[in-house]
Write a protein that holds these residues in place. Structure first.
Motif, PDB file in Angstrom:
ATOM      1  N   ALA A 174       0.695  -1.254  -0.014  1.00  0.00           N
ATOM      2  CA  ALA A 174       0.192   0.148  -0.123  1.00  0.00           C
ATOM      3  C   ALA A 174       0.826   1.158  -0.102  1.00  0.00           C
ATOM      4  O   ALA A 174       2.068   1.311   0.713  1.00  0.00           O
ATOM      5  CB  ALA A 174      -0.917   0.051   1.135  1.00  0.00           C
ATOM      6  N   THR A 175       0.411   2.441  -0.611  1.00  0.00           N
ATOM      7  CA  THR A 175       1.274   3.686  -0.744  1.00  0.00           C
ATOM      8  C   THR A 175       1.409   4.238   0.742  1.00  0.00           C
ATOM      9  O   THR A 175       2.354   4.812   0.939  1.00  0.00           O
ATOM     10  CB  THR A 175       0.798   4.236  -1.828  1.00  0.00           C
ATOM     11  N   ASN A 176       0.147   4.192   1.234  1.00  0.00           N
ATOM     12  CA  ASN A 176       0.231   4.697   2.795  1.00  0.00           C
ATOM     13  C   ASN A 176       0.807   6.074   2.942  1.00  0.00           C
ATOM     14  O   ASN A 176       1.659   6.168   3.800  1.00  0.00           O
ATOM     15  CB  ASN A 176       0.986   3.846   3.770  1.00  0.00           C
ATOM     16  N   ILE A 178       0.662   9.526   5.079  1.00  0.00           N
ATOM     17  CA  ILE A 178       0.218   9.584   6.213  1.00  0.00           C
ATOM     18  C   ILE A 178      -1.209  10.500   6.209  1.00  0.00           C
ATOM     19  O   ILE A 178      -1.973  10.211   7.036  1.00  0.00           O
ATOM     20  CB  ILE A 178       1.259  10.188   7.001  1.00  0.00           C
ATOM     21  N   PRO A 180      -4.809  10.308   4.469  1.00  0.00           N
ATOM     22  CA  PRO A 180      -5.391   9.553   3.317  1.00  0.00           C
ATOM     23  C   PRO A 180      -5.985  10.382   2.242  1.00  0.00           C
ATOM     24  O   PRO A 180      -5.677  11.593   2.254  1.00  0.00           O
ATOM     25  CB  PRO A 180      -6.453   8.916   4.302  1.00  0.00           C
ATOM     26  N   GLY A 228       1.316  13.908   0.852  1.00  0.00           N
ATOM     27  CA  GLY A 228       1.962  12.537   0.471  1.00  0.00           C
ATOM     28  C   GLY A 228       1.052  11.959  -0.391  1.00  0.00           C
ATOM     29  O   GLY A 228      -0.329  12.131  -0.296  1.00  0.00           O
ATOM     30  N   PHE A 230       2.627   9.281  -3.296  1.00  0.00           N
ATOM     31  CA  PHE A 230       3.573   8.213  -3.876  1.00  0.00           C
ATOM     32  C   PHE A 230       3.022   7.503  -5.082  1.00  0.00           C
ATOM     33  O   PHE A 230       3.060   6.205  -4.953  1.00  0.00           O
ATOM     34  CB  PHE A 230       3.888   7.132  -2.642  1.00  0.00           C
ATOM     35  N   TYR A 343       2.825   2.911  -7.549  1.00  0.00           N
ATOM     36  CA  TYR A 343       3.579   3.101  -6.166  1.00  0.00           C
ATOM     37  C   TYR A 343       5.120   3.511  -6.614  1.00  0.00           C
ATOM     38  O   TYR A 343       5.711   2.929  -7.396  1.00  0.00           O
ATOM     39  CB  TYR A 343       3.719   1.976  -5.370  1.00  0.00           C
ATOM     40  N   GLN A 592      11.505   3.956   1.979  1.00  0.00           N
ATOM     41  CA  GLN A 592      10.415   3.297   1.139  1.00  0.00           C
ATOM     42  C   GLN A 592      11.153   1.910   0.640  1.00  0.00           C
ATOM     43  O   GLN A 592      10.502   0.778   0.489  1.00  0.00           O
ATOM     44  CB  GLN A 592       9.731   4.246   0.143  1.00  0.00           C
ATOM     45  N   GLU A 600       7.072  -4.378   4.210  1.00  0.00           N
ATOM     46  CA  GLU A 600       5.500  -3.950   3.700  1.00  0.00           C
ATOM     47  C   GLU A 600       5.133  -5.028   3.022  1.00  0.00           C
ATOM     48  O   GLU A 600       5.567  -5.658   1.992  1.00  0.00           O
ATOM     49  CB  GLU A 600       5.837  -2.754   3.026  1.00  0.00           C
ATOM     50  N   ILE A 615      -2.153   0.185   9.401  1.00  0.00           N
ATOM     51  CA  ILE A 615      -0.898   0.924   8.953  1.00  0.00           C
ATOM     52  C   ILE A 615       0.460   0.095   9.511  1.00  0.00           C
ATOM     53  O   ILE A 615       1.268  -0.008   8.713  1.00  0.00           O
ATOM     54  CB  ILE A 615      -1.054   2.342   9.055  1.00  0.00           C
ATOM     55  N   VAL A 620       4.318   0.070   7.123  1.00  0.00           N
ATOM     56  CA  VAL A 620       5.235   1.326   7.256  1.00  0.00           C
ATOM     57  C   VAL A 620       6.479   1.526   8.216  1.00  0.00           C
ATOM     58  O   VAL A 620       6.041   1.288   9.322  1.00  0.00           O
ATOM     59  CB  VAL A 620       4.307   2.547   7.307  1.00  0.00           C
TER      60      VAL A 620
END
Ligand code: FES
Ligand code: FES
Lengths: 682, 169
Positions: A174-176, A178, A180, A228, A230, A343, A592, A600, A615, A620
């Motif tokens: 998941a790109t996650n 912070i 959403p 963010g 990504f 991603y 990342q 991840e 999360i 992450v």
């Protein structure tokens, strides 16, 4: 709503200082009087027939289909376009089935229970292997394959003595960001105004116009501060269409803010690619041919990155190396999972993982140093790969990287070392738009692609200052707004400083000419005393390269836990427009890269249920998981007027491969997938 | 359910509100008080974007109800600067680029505030440990660690200055 504190909400400039004072303007910070809050009833099943829906807004109210816009967008003939609301069947856990609206978020969440949906579960297709062997998940298709093709030309197996084959997997993650996803939509009877957390206001506008059948003058999309992205905030999602539709229907502002759980289940995942690679080589180490296959887990619907990614990965399968023969099959398959999206790296890290792992394997087979093998297979001059990539002379950079990263000395003193080499081909075409306006002694700028943490304002101020001589404090970059800039592309594929920067320069140069036409000669005073407004669409064709190399060393604990001892980078960033920002981008991307390699994953069970539903389960990384990075850069200017190159994705390409090798050396176990779990190395 | 009256001191101001008993502190701060510098990044109390000080201690405001703030003193990111002058931690985050997108920043700064109150001179390792409840997806943490280290220096310098003034007086 009572408010004890008032703040100016009208400041649309990018400004770092506001964030340390808590004065950002994120989409959830936008409070509109009378707004409705939207919540989404989501599918609890990976695959089921919808027997009935009672209550809420659903496909019977809004039968629209999604539009393919943004990074990796395509209008494939065979693609299966997602309906905005699940129609007939649900095809992944988290798919939008119905929407409810209330005065605040608590009440709208309460209303979720008022919607009754009857399902008849069907056995889902979860893995790539299932997809290839099962009947299609959608009616009317012949199979689960939504795109298929070949890159390169077929060639007879070379008579080389070494033939190696292996199978690799980069699991979904998941790109996650912070923050959403989120949207506020408002309609005044004429124009639908949308505030959104996004990488491209232009993609969102195009998507909303297409999905809702609205003309371009009827939609204005404005970017909120974007916490963010990504890759995951470049395109259209069902919730954006639903919120917009509801704002028009109810004539009230509608707000939707994604929860983290929704992010994990319903925002596009990245990676999810399998590579089958065979290489042919001489005893000298020279690779004479590559054959392979890439299979991408596209998720439940097509017309986006999932469909496109397999071909893109296949194109890059020879990496930066001079391999004369290559032939790679690309296949994307449908599964009962949320659609695949970009991603950070978006196909580049996958391709690099497949080729770099094979080069390391060949080094082990020949018992030679893997870096020597990389040098041997790198070209002194530029060339076109058999799969269609234009690659600059790779060897001079690689030679330098070996020195800069101090590889030879380190390889002597530590066994657990990995070294990676890659070429980043950024999203150069089709260029980008910019608007530069002078009024009241100040310069205002809008760019087609928008910042979501990369500080576009820093390079814009610098370039405008260099071109026009205006002091930086008189130059402001505004957030994306389709009302202020008529079209544009977006921020992804390591492109902004490169093509956005080139567009700013082009606009400034045009403006300079206008000043000269008006005043006879150019001066900052004459510019600032006048009123000018220049728009450019600075098109770019062909491609650009950025080379990079990483070095990693690790220790492995008794229980298979990996400690990253050292993680270093040497990247060609072109001309660095701001070194602090360059270093920040690299460090963030390297974290990342470590995340993908060690922590991840979006894991599903055989029923297609998400096993990683927080999360932290998603992996992450924490501050403790990440070492201090050693970052060095080369500044070989590109052919663009300001010399910039693509950068943002370099670290997510180079770190996993270097780290995987270091772990392979430390554990003595062949590494074939990410994330690398203790069971892979014990 | 009936609303409940609460009284608290927020960023130095006494505030009386009526809130739904189920309302989370973070939503009360953001929506009732309009202090939107405190963010929400998760639903499992992992991310720390919502960190504020309650009676001087760093607390994740998504883990508390607004009614539990009754009689308490709350400081949010908006309460950190004084008369337009940034707190040294805020200055340090700007100077050392401890942020990119800015979404985790308020929480990071509030956690740093609490950390530096407990430990004036944290080592890098201590800083990283203390950030285990705050996620950042953009920076890779290195610039955040640098910012906190730098903040501890700025705060020491500040104190020395103040002490100097006191001695002179
Ligand atoms: S919102 Fe409170 S910890 Fe994530
Ligand atoms: S700066 Fe973006 S999450 Fe930390």
């Amino acid at each position: 709503m009572s408010s004890y504190f008032t703040r100016a909400k009208d400041d649309l400039a990018y400004n770092e200082r506001v964030f340390v004072e808590g004065r950002g303007h994120f989409v959830d910070d936008i409070i509109k009087p009378g707004a409705l809050h939207m919540s989404i009833v989501r599918s609890p099943y990976a695959r089921a027939k919808i027997l009935s829906i009672k209550g809420g807004m659903s496909s019977k109210d809004l039968g629209a289909r999604m539009a393919s816009v943004g990074e990796g967008a395509m209008e494939g003939k065979n693609s299966v376009i997602q309906p905005v609301f699940a129609t007939g069947y649900v095809n992944y856990v988290g798919e939008a089935v119905a929407a409810v609206f209330a005065d605040d978020r608590y009440k709208s969440e309460d209303l979720l229970d008022s919607v009754e949906v009857e399902y008849e579960p069907v056995k889902p297709v979860v893995s790539i292997e299932d997809a290839l062997s099962s009947p299609p998940i959608h009616q009317g298709l012949k199979s689960n394959i939504i795109s298929e093709g070949w890159r390169g030309k077929e060639f007879p197996d070379p008579a080389s003595p070494i033939v190696l084959e292996d199978v690799f997997m980069n699991r979904r993650i998941a790109t996650n960001p912070i923050e959403p996803r989120g949207i506020v939509a408002d309609y005044d009877g004429k124009v639908l105004s949308v505030w959104i957390s996004t990488q491209s206001v232009h993609s969102i506008k195009e998507g909303l116009c297409e999905a809702l059948g609205l003309g371009p003058d009827a939609v204005r999309v404005m970017q909120a501060d974007t916490g963010g992205a990504f890759g995951s905030k470049g395109g259209l999602y069902p919730e954006y269409v639903i919120a917009s539709f509801a704002a028009m229907k109810y004539r009230r502002p509608v707000k939707w803010i994604e929860t983290r759980m929704e992010h994990l289940s319903s925002t596009s995942h990245g990676r999810g690619a399998k590579g089958i690679v065979k290489i042919f080589a001489e005893r000298s180490g020279k690779i004479t041919g590559l054959k392979g296959e890439v299979i991408v887990d596209a998720g439940a619907y097509g017309a986006g990155m999932g469909e496109f990614a397999s071909r893109f990965i296949a194109t890059m399968m020879t990496g930066p190396y001079m391999i004369e023969n290559a032939h790679v099959k690309s296949t994307s398959v449908l599964t009962n999972k949320v659609t695949l999206g970009p991603y950070r790296g978006a196909g580049r890290p996958e391709a690099s993982f497949f080729i770099e792992r094979m080069v390391d394997k060949l080094a082990d087979e020949l018992k030679v140093d893997p870096v020597d093998l990389r040098i041997l297979n790198s070209s002194e001059s530029k060339f076109r790969s058999p799969l269609g990539m234009e690659i600059d002379a790779a060897k001079p950079f690689l030679d330098q990287a070996v020195k800069e990263l101090d590889y030879r000395r380190k390889a002597k003193s530590t066994h657990n070392i990995g070294f990676s080499f890659f070429v980043l081909v950024p999203a150069f075409a089709p260029g980008e738009t910019a608007r530069v306006k002078v009024d009241g002694g100040k310069v205002s700028v809008w760019l087609g692609g928008n910042s979501h943490g990369q500080a576009h304002e820093v390079f814009v101020r610098k370039l405008v200052n260099e071109e026009l001589g205006v002091p930086e404090n008189l130059i402001t970059l505004y957030r994306g707004d389709t009302g202020m800039l008529k079209d544009g592309v977006g921020s992804w594929g390591s492109r902004s400083a490169m093509v956005g920067g080139a567009a700013v320069i082009s606009a400034c140069r045009k403006m300079k000419e206008e000043v000269i036409t008006k005043f006879g000669k150019y001066s900052v005073q004459s510019l600032l005393s006048g009123a000018f407004d220049v728009y450019v669409n600075e098109e770019q064709k062909g491609s650009l390269n950025s080379f990079g190399a990483n070095l990693a060393t690790v220790d492995i604990g008794k229980l298979g836990s990996v400690k990253v001892r050292e993680c270093a980078a040497y990247y060609d960033v072109g001309r660095a427009l701001n070194m602090d920002m360059v270093i920040g981008q690299i460090q963030g991307g390297m974290a990342q890269g470590i995340g993908q390699t060690l922590h991840e994953e979006m894991a599903f069970n055989e029923d297609g249920q998400l096993l990683t539903a927080s999360i932290s389960d998603a992996g992450v990384p924490l501050a403790e998981d990440i070492p201090n990075f050693e970052v060095k850069v080369a500044q070989n200017p590109s052919r663009l007027p300001h010399g910039a190159k693509g950068l943002g994705e370099s670290p997510t390409i180079g770190v996993p491969t270097a780290l995987a090798r270091a772990i392979e050396k430390a554990s003595g176990k062949r590494i074939r997938e990410t994330p690398i779990r203790p069971e892979h190395i014990l | 359910m009936e609303n409940v009256k609460i009284r608290s001191r927020v960023n130095g101001k006494d505030i009386e509100s009526e809130v739904e008993p189920r309302k989370l502190l973070v939503h009360y701060i953001r929506e009732d008080l309009g202090l939107t510098g405190t963010h929400v990044g998760c639903d499992t109390s992992n991310c720390g974007a919502c960190t504020v000080l309650v009676d001087g201690k760093a607390v994740k405001s998504c883990t508390m109800l607004a009614v539990q703030a009754n009689g308490r003193e709350i400081t949010t990111i908006e309460g950190l600067s004084r008369q337009g002058k940034l707190h040294p931690i805020q200055e340090a985050f700007l100077e050392k680029h401890g942020l990119q997108c800015g979404y985790c920043t308020s929480g990071m700064i509030m956690t740093s505030f609490w950390l530096l109150r407990k430990n004036r001179n944290p080592t890098e390792e201590e800083i990283r440990k203390n950030l285990s409840g705050n996620l950042c997806r953009c920076t890779g943490y290195q610039s955040i660690v640098d910012s906190i280290t730098y903040a501890s220096k700025l705060m020491k310098a500040d104190e020395t200055e103040k002490e100097g003034i006191m001695v002179e007086q």
